[in-house]
Motif scaffolding. Structure first.
Motif: not given
Length: 490
Positions: A344-351, A360-368, A464-469
């Motif tokens: 219900s909340h697809p992961l959003v990666f900052r980069k 792996r580090e970016e995945l940790k941030l996306a999960l946080a 930066g949102l789970a659903y960008p459109f």
């Protein structure tokens, strides 16, 4: 082994376009009703201007406006018709999770609007200072640097009076890129804050400073132009726009402070062994080929539901659904629970660009960030925002758009019509539905007459949102420009 990550630095991307006021405007300007389904004035404008419209209704004239309205009403009608059909996809858990995610994203945006933007105070003296620069367009040259080591080397070269143009040529063998940035352009806050300062000078070097994606930027001010606001109307509009910009900044600042307080003292602990296996599997899904990404973007809404990203561990002896991948405040989160949250909340990666070594580090941030939004959802539910009519209308828009698409597909129009016309439209199908449901269709014709739209093609999304459109793709259903059905809505 447990690795701990704290929430102190998790907020840089949270507010990207968070205050889409078209979703959260408290007054409902109802343009049309189709039974219990509602089309607001804001919906009409966004569906017309935030998507790519087909040729037959791309302009801003009255005939094309009527085609747009007919198309949106037809979308509701076909959605009603689809209610009588048994459709596996519409009844699927994927679709349920998708609508839940859309609802909760709308709730978070509405929470921000009601509790921060709407109540933000805008001092006139601050607006006045910003207003002085509101007509300015600045011409810059810039260098984007990938890491801190490159930054140090470039700083050393600058200290030796070597120009950024010479540095760029030596590093990349090409002419340095330039850009014109207007006061109202949607640039990151840090760029806006550093450029639009009254004491800045021509040929001034600004930076290096870190971007949201972890890269670094150096800018040189080549010059600027100032648009003179002659008419009273231009002056009043510009003042209003500046006032809104200042209000938005204050609201964001207070919202960030609220989020930090909400997450203060809370932490995630990752189970290293399980996380490593999970991250390896996830990297094969998220680090896809650029062409695959382009295809996913082209599919827009539909691929989010039909082919959502999922991490499968079937027949994998190294990881099991009930394995604990992390602890949040000592609460165990299993692989199965995490995958359910991601549905219900697809992961959003900052980069935007992630190397395999950094994944792996970016995945940790996306999960946080995912956990942060889950916590914010609790605040939203506490305020009963799930029952707010503004949220309901937004969710209904997405439901009806997809339901309509399934209905039109069920008619197998492509097979029926062949090459009858470019868009495979059959206005007779929609005309029949207009007649069939005419007694439940109402249109506020006075409001419709006063709506103005642009003819500029845009595809608007929110980083930066789970659903960008922001809105579904335009419903290519009918090219009929007659409003000869229904009744008038007062």
């Amino acid at each position: 082994m447990l690795l701990r990550i704290f929430f102190g630095v998790l907020f840089s991307l949270l507010l990207t376009n968070c205050s889409d006021k078209n979703i959260s405007e408290p007054s409902l300007d109802v343009l049309a009703q189709v039974g219990e389904k509602i089309i607001t004035k804001q919906d009409f404008i966004r569906r017309a201007e935030y998507t790519i419209r087909p040729d037959y209704c791309r302009q801003s004239n009255y005939i094309h406006k009527k085609i747009i309205l007919n198309s949106l009403i037809a979308e509701k009608l076909t959605s009603i018709e689809m209610e009588e059909k048994e459709d596996a996809l519409l009844n699927s858990q994927n679709f349920h999770y998708y609508l839940q995610g859309r609802k909760e994203q709308a709730m978070r945006k509405l929470y921000y609007y009601d509790n921060f933007y709407k109540v933000a105070n805008v001092p006139d003296n601050v607006v006045k200072e910003k207003y002085k620069l509101a007509g300015r367009t600045i011409d810059i040259s810039y260098i984007s640097l990938p890491d801190i080591n490159t930054v140090q080397k470039v700083k050393e070269l600058l200290s030796q009076n070597i120009t950024i143009e010479e540095i760029y040529i030596s590093l990349w063998g090409d002419k340095i890129p330039t850009k014109k940035i207007n006061f109202f352009d949607k640039e990151p806050d840090i760029i806006h804050e550093k450029l639009f300062v009254k004491d800045n000078k021509k040929n001034q070097i600004i930076g290096p400073f870190e971007n949201e994606d972890g890269s670094f930027l150096i800018m040189k001010i080549n010059g600027w132009s100032d648009k003179k606001l002659i008419s009273t109307a231009d002056q009043e509009k510009t003042w209003s726009d500046v006032e809104e910009l200042v209000k938005e900044k204050e609201a964001k600042t207070k919202f960030l402070s609220f989020i930090k307080k909400m997450m203060s003292g809370k932490s995630i602990q990752f189970n290293k062994e399980v996380f490593e296996d999970y991250a390896y599997k996830a990297s094969k899904i998220y680090l896809q080929d650029p062409m695959d990404k382009k295809d996913a973007i082209n599919k827009l809404l539909w691929d989010e539901i039909e082919n959502p990203k999922k991490i499968s561990f079937q027949n994998d002896p190294g990881i099991k659904p009930d394995d604990v991948i992390m602890l949040f405040n000592n609460e165990k989160i299993t692989v199965e629970k995490l995958n359910q949250l991601i549905k219900s909340h697809p992961l959003v990666f900052r980069k935007r660009k992630i190397s395999e070594g950094k994944f792996r580090e970016e995945l940790k941030l996306a999960l946080a960030d995912l956990i942060r939004d889950v916590e914010l959802n609790k605040k939203c539910y506490d305020q009963n925002l799930d029952k707010d009519i503004r949220v309901k209308i937004n969710v209904d828009m997405w439901h009806d758009a997809y339901s309509s698409k399934r209905y039109m597909s069920s008619l197998k129009l492509e097979e029926k019509l062949g090459t009858k016309n470019k868009y495979n439209l059959d206005n007779n199908v929609i005309n029949h539905l207009q007649d069939k449901h005419s007694n439940i269709i109402k249109v506020n014709t006075d409001m419709f007459e006063n709506i103005t739209i642009t003819s500029t093609d845009m595809l608007v999304s929110e980083r930066g949102l789970a659903y960008p459109f922001i809105v579904p793709s335009f419903p290519i259903i009918t090219s009929d420009d007659r409003l000869d059905y229904g009744s008038k809505l007062n």
